[in-house]
Design a protein around this motif. Structure first.
Motif, short mmCIF file in Angstrom:
data_model
loop_
_atom_site.label_atom_id
_atom_site.label_comp_id
_atom_site.label_asym_id
_atom_site.label_seq_id
_atom_site.Cartn_x
_atom_site.Cartn_y
_atom_site.Cartn_z
N SER A 65 0.81 -1.21 0.00
CA SER A 65 0.00 0.00 0.00
C SER A 65 0.85 1.26 0.00
CB SER A 65 -0.91 0.01 1.24
OG SER A 65 -1.72 -1.14 1.29
N GLY A 66 2.09 1.14 0.40
CA GLY A 66 2.98 2.29 0.48
C GLY A 66 3.90 2.15 1.68
N TYR A 67 4.80 3.11 1.82
CA TYR A 67 5.72 3.12 2.96
C TYR A 67 5.10 3.87 4.12
CZ TYR A 67 9.29 1.62 -0.39
OH TYR A 67 10.00 0.93 -1.35
N LEU A 68 5.19 3.28 5.30
CA LEU A 68 4.61 3.89 6.49
C LEU A 68 5.30 5.23 6.80
CD1 LEU A 68 2.55 3.31 8.80
CD2 LEU A 68 4.49 2.40 10.11
N ASN A 69 4.50 6.27 6.90
CA ASN A 69 5.00 7.60 7.29
C ASN A 69 6.04 8.17 6.33
OD1 ASN A 69 3.48 7.25 9.71
ND2 ASN A 69 5.21 6.20 10.67
N ARG A 70 6.05 7.70 5.07
CA ARG A 70 7.07 8.16 4.13
C ARG A 70 6.46 8.56 2.78
NH1 ARG A 70 12.38 6.76 4.81
NH2 ARG A 70 12.61 8.13 3.00
N PRO A 71 5.70 9.64 2.74
CA PRO A 71 5.14 10.08 1.46
C PRO A 71 6.21 10.42 0.43
CG PRO A 71 4.85 11.76 3.15
CD PRO A 71 5.30 10.53 3.85
N ASP A 72 7.39 10.86 0.91
CA ASP A 72 8.48 11.16 -0.02
C ASP A 72 8.95 9.90 -0.73
OD1 ASP A 72 9.34 10.21 2.52
OD2 ASP A 72 11.37 10.95 2.16
N ALA A 73 9.08 8.80 0.04
CA ALA A 73 9.50 7.53 -0.57
C ALA A 73 8.42 6.99 -1.49
CB ALA A 73 9.83 6.52 0.53
N ASP A 74 7.15 7.17 -1.12
CA ASP A 74 6.06 6.73 -1.99
C ASP A 74 6.12 7.43 -3.34
OD1 ASP A 74 5.01 4.95 -0.17
OD2 ASP A 74 3.51 6.34 0.61
N ALA A 75 6.38 8.73 -3.31
CA ALA A 75 6.42 9.51 -4.55
C ALA A 75 7.52 8.99 -5.48
CB ALA A 75 6.63 10.99 -4.24
N GLU A 76 8.63 8.56 -4.91
CA GLU A 76 9.74 8.04 -5.71
C GLU A 76 9.45 6.63 -6.22
OE1 GLU A 76 13.30 8.20 -3.45
OE2 GLU A 76 13.30 10.38 -3.24
N ALA A 77 8.65 5.88 -5.47
CA ALA A 77 8.46 4.46 -5.77
C ALA A 77 7.44 4.19 -6.86
CB ALA A 77 8.05 3.71 -4.50
N TRP A 78 6.51 5.12 -7.08
CA TRP A 78 5.41 4.87 -8.01
C TRP A 78 5.50 5.80 -9.22
CZ3 TRP A 78 2.22 0.81 -6.91
CH2 TRP A 78 2.25 0.34 -5.59
N THR A 79 5.13 5.27 -10.37
CA THR A 79 5.07 6.09 -11.57
C THR A 79 3.72 6.82 -11.61
OG1 THR A 79 4.04 4.37 -12.93
CG2 THR A 79 6.46 4.39 -12.81
N ALA A 80 3.63 7.80 -12.48
CA ALA A 80 2.39 8.57 -12.59
C ALA A 80 1.21 7.70 -13.01
CB ALA A 80 2.58 9.72 -13.58
N ASP A 81 1.48 6.63 -13.75
CA ASP A 81 0.39 5.76 -14.21
C ASP A 81 0.23 4.51 -13.34
OD1 ASP A 81 2.78 4.71 -15.07
OD2 ASP A 81 2.08 4.16 -17.07
N GLY A 82 0.79 4.52 -12.11
CA GLY A 82 0.47 3.51 -11.13
C GLY A 82 1.31 2.25 -11.11
N TRP A 83 2.50 2.28 -11.73
CA TRP A 83 3.40 1.13 -11.70
C TRP A 83 4.44 1.32 -10.60
CZ3 TRP A 83 3.72 -2.96 -15.55
CH2 TRP A 83 2.70 -2.90 -16.50
N PHE A 84 4.86 0.22 -9.97
CA PHE A 84 5.88 0.28 -8.93
C PHE A 84 7.26 0.14 -9.55
CE2 PHE A 84 8.55 -2.18 -5.85
CZ PHE A 84 8.78 -1.13 -4.97
N ARG A 85 8.14 1.06 -9.21
CA ARG A 85 9.52 1.02 -9.68
C ARG A 85 10.31 0.09 -8.76
NH1 ARG A 85 8.66 7.00 -9.86
NH2 ARG A 85 8.61 7.62 -12.06
N THR A 86 10.70 -1.06 -9.26
CA THR A 86 11.39 -2.02 -8.41
C THR A 86 12.82 -1.61 -8.08
OG1 THR A 86 12.29 -3.34 -10.23
CG2 THR A 86 10.05 -3.89 -9.46
N GLY A 87 13.43 -0.79 -8.95
CA GLY A 87 14.84 -0.47 -8.76
C GLY A 87 15.76 -1.58 -9.24
N ASP A 88 15.18 -2.65 -9.78
CA ASP A 88 15.97 -3.75 -10.34
C ASP A 88 16.03 -3.61 -11.85
OD1 ASP A 88 16.68 -5.21 -8.03
OD2 ASP A 88 14.67 -6.04 -7.91
#
Length: 472
Positions: free
Chosen positions: A332-355
């Motif tokens: 659902s997202g990172y607890l208490n980390r909206p900044d990390a959430d913004a980096e983790a998700w694309t504008a169209d709703g895909w999760f960036r794995t970093g892999d």
């Protein structure tokens, strides 16, 4: 549908449906003991669990889930700083532990001793599927660990998709000895059995002898475990009667894959996932098992490759791109980390794995590694560290290898290999060996022979440590 189906349904019961390090419980006993924990934690904002490989850990986790309280597994070897951060950040009000365990004096929250002999007959309604099941903390290689919030629906969707892909049923006996504070050992390795109805044998420690004696039909392990088994032909031979060997949490070296297949008669299943996504890609039990590949997306999961310019990368078996995923198993997202959430998700709703990965025309996925340490940009070329590592492991005098991109004034980054030798060999010989098998620009510019590689609890090489050493 309840999350822990096998605790509610008629799956048959025996005195050892659950066995952890030699201690057994029936499902009825587990439900009674876990309900007693639920009675004590109901309404709490969170339940931390000192997650040693014990029956008490399983009872505590199940108790929290029955009561609908978010469960926060606490690594038993966490240091004071990491432990304090997890407990504070998660908001957990209680720390469950085995009665004989020493609770750190600096924990700062109320201790909750767990007694597997305690019983309660209270009935709890199934919590909403959107409710939080777990807050699992990432390794924190770039700062304090982040808490990934996993919904009950995501856990259920992932376990059902894996059961389909692996043919996992109540007829199986799942055996493993993995830590109970990660997705692999806890979510798959405990809840998977409690959802499918399979018997569970946790060996305490993941030793070859423990695996050989477990009587399992379905085995979970990380590459370190499988490497040790491959080096013990007698123990490996005992797994010949198994149905499936599953490897994950880090890439399985091709030589280990081949040795396991020869010794056990089973080509291993490889799969890919993260704390944030659970397992998203896997080889299927009834499909091809290709060394070095993690297979196809699970049912309901979508994947894509994206370049640094944000443009799609072709699925041609050669082009490297960042792997992005979408589907019902995502956190659902990172607890208490909206900044990390913004980096983790694309504008169209895909999760960036970093892999970074390569996808073939047939859909098979091959993970190259982490974008931060495994995508090497050298002299204008993009080089996947995993490809170079695989080539090095093909050398008969190499036991294992890890490759990083070290800063270089001329090339930007230079390919540097850390190699555990298994016989007489020189760095120049290994560099030439790679150049003969891959493009010349992928050869290591420097080879460092080492007695071992730094790893975390799941067997992943800590490449940040290697990079720090190469910079020095």
């Amino acid at each position: 549908m309840t999350l822990l189906t096998a605790l509610q349904g008629d799956y048959g019961d025996s005195g050892d449906a659950l066995r952890v390090d030699g201690r057994a419980l029936s499902r009825e006993e587990l439900l009674g003991a876990a309900t007693a924990v639920a009675d004590r934690v109901a309404g709490a904002p969170g339940l931390a669990v000192l997650a040693r490989p014990t029956v008490e850990t399983v009872v505590a986790v199940v108790g929290g889930l029955l009561a609908g309280v978010p469960v926060v597994p606490l690594p038993p070897d966490s240091g004071p700083k990491e432990r304090a951060h997890i407990l504070r950040d998660s908001g957990a009000a209680l720390l469950a532990h085995a009665a004989g365990d020493a609770v750190p004096a600096d924990a700062g929250i109320a201790a909750l001793p767990v007694d597997p002999a305690e019983r309660s007959a209270t009935t709890y309604a199934e919590p909403d599927a959107a409710a939080t099941a777990f807050v699992l903390y990432t390794s924190g290689t770039t700062g304090a660990p982040k808490g990934a919030v996993l919904r009950r629906a995501a856990v259920g969707a992932d376990l059902d998709a894996l059961a389909e892909a692996w043919g996992w049923t109540a007829e199986d006996t799942l055996a493993h000895g993995l830590p109970l504070f990660h997705v692999h050992g806890l979510v798959l390795g405990v809840l998977g059995a409690l959802r499918t109805g399979s018997r569970l044998v946790h060996t305490g420690r993941p030793t070859p002898s423990g695996y050989a004696a477990s009587g399992g039909s379905l085995f979970f392990g990380v590459p370190t475990v499988w490497s040790r088994l491959a080096a013990d032909p007698e123990a490996a031979g005992q797994l010949a009667s198994a149905r499936l060997l599953v490897s994950g949490s880090a890439p399985l070296p091709v030589p280990v894959f081949e040795k396991l297949a020869a010794l056990t008669g089973h080509a291993p299943i490889e799969r890919y996932g993260m704390t944030e996504s659970l397992i998203t890609v896997s080889t299927r039990a009834d499909g091809e098992r290709r060394p070095g590949s993690v297979g196809l997306p699970l049912t309901g999961v979508r994947t894509r490759l994206v370049g640094e310019d944000g443009e799609p990368v072709a699925s041609d078996g050669e082009s490297v791109g960042e792997l992005q995923v979408a589907g019902p198993t995502l956190f659902s997202g990172y607890l208490n980390r909206p900044d990390a959430d913004a980096e983790a998700w694309t504008a169209d709703g895909w999760f960036r794995t970093g892999d970074v990965a390569v996808i073939g025309a047939d859909g098979f996925h091959r993970i190259v590694g982490r974008a931060s340490v495994d995508l090497i940009k050298s002299g204008g070329y993009r080089i996947g560290a995993g490809e170079v590592e695989a080539a090095l492991r093909d050398h008969p005098a190499v036991a294992d290898a890890a490759v990083v991109g070290a800063p270089d004034e001329d090339l930007g980054q230079a390919v540097v290999a850390y190699v555990i030798p298994d016989g007489p060999v020189t760095g120049d010989q290994l560099a030439a060996f790679v150049a003969e098998r891959l493009s010349v620009h992928k050869r290591p510019r420097k080879v460092v022979l080492v007695p071992e590689l730094p790893r975390n609890a799941m067997g992943k090489v800590l490449k940040k440590q290697l990079l720090a050493g190469s910079a020095g």
